[in-house]
Design a protein around this motif. Sequence first.
Motif, PDB file in Angstrom:
ATOM      1  N   TYR A 127     -11.197   1.986 -20.196  1.00 43.50           N
ATOM      2  CA  TYR A 127     -11.241   3.392 -20.599  1.00 43.50           C
ATOM      3  C   TYR A 127     -12.380   3.564 -21.607  1.00 43.50           C
ATOM      4  N   ARG A 137     -12.051   6.362 -16.828  1.00 43.66           N
ATOM      5  CA  ARG A 137     -11.413   5.083 -16.547  1.00 43.66           C
ATOM      6  C   ARG A 137     -12.166   4.450 -15.392  1.00 43.66           C
ATOM      7  N   LEU A 142     -11.380  11.376 -16.534  1.00 47.45           N
ATOM      8  CA  LEU A 142      -9.964  11.519 -16.841  1.00 47.45           C
ATOM      9  C   LEU A 142      -9.645  12.951 -17.258  1.00 47.45           C
ATOM     10  N   CYS A 187      -4.528   6.229 -24.006  1.00 43.90           N
ATOM     11  CA  CYS A 187      -5.273   6.274 -22.744  1.00 43.90           C
ATOM     12  C   CYS A 187      -4.391   6.743 -21.589  1.00 43.90           C
ATOM     13  N   GLU A 191      -5.218   9.963 -19.087  1.00 48.40           N
ATOM     14  CA  GLU A 191      -5.329  10.006 -17.623  1.00 48.40           C
ATOM     15  C   GLU A 191      -4.157  10.717 -16.965  1.00 48.40           C
ATOM     16  N   ILE A 214     -10.898   9.049 -26.632  1.00 47.16           N
ATOM     17  CA  ILE A 214     -10.678   9.055 -25.183  1.00 47.16           C
ATOM     18  C   ILE A 214      -9.682  10.149 -24.807  1.00 47.16           C
TER      19      ILE A 214
END
Length: 260
Positions: A127, A137, A142, A187, A191, A214
Amino acid sequence: MPAHDDLALLIEAARAAGEIALRHWRSDPEAWDKPAGAGPVTEADLAVDRMLAAELTAARPDYGWLSEESEDNIARLETERLFIIDPIDGTRAFIAGEETFAHSLAVVENGEVLAGVVYLPALDRLYSAAAGEPARRDGAVLRVSGQAEIAGASMLTTGANLRPEQWPGGVPEIRRAFRNSLAYRLCLVAEGRHDSMLTLRDAWEWDVAAGDLIARQAGAAVTDRFGAALRFNAQHPQTRGVLAAPPALHARLLEKLTRG
């Protein structure tokens, strides 16, 4: 130095860290408990930390350094940019031979994350994000889930975080799941595999810096438990918990946490 240049450096370093970690994983690595209940550490954590410190500071000698497994040097407070590193996030999972441990690497400038990488070497899953660019990713962009309501939402958290005394507005009726690595939890929200994550305990900056960027670049709202944006490179490098979720869901959860 552009953020994407730092991101490329972090990606290369994270993959090298994975090679070291996998040499020790499921091979009965030496492990012991750190003082003052700070959790376990293994020979792999230290080997990864040594490599990252050598490689990253050689590449960016003017950057400061903050890592879970390095002695803290207060000189980092005077640097414009610094690395914030967790050599192995989810050490308990690593010791148990599970696949969900991660390397968490970030570059921070004036309190904000510019580049972040979370790499799970046992899954070869990477990621990444840079400020102003999409979170990815393994190259795929994402996006957080579209979940806006608490009903039906999932949350990565511990059971202790859902005790009634923690929720002045009432404990949310939410599906709970868990992963050892805080970075990985962020993460998974990024996603859309889970709708939210929460830790009410103070969290070390090295656990959340990379995942913070992220998740935000994937569209999540990420704050401390009181709704304040996360800032990094504090003298005492901890955040007051972490709550991450799509914005509408985040607002509803935060209201329940802080109402009263």
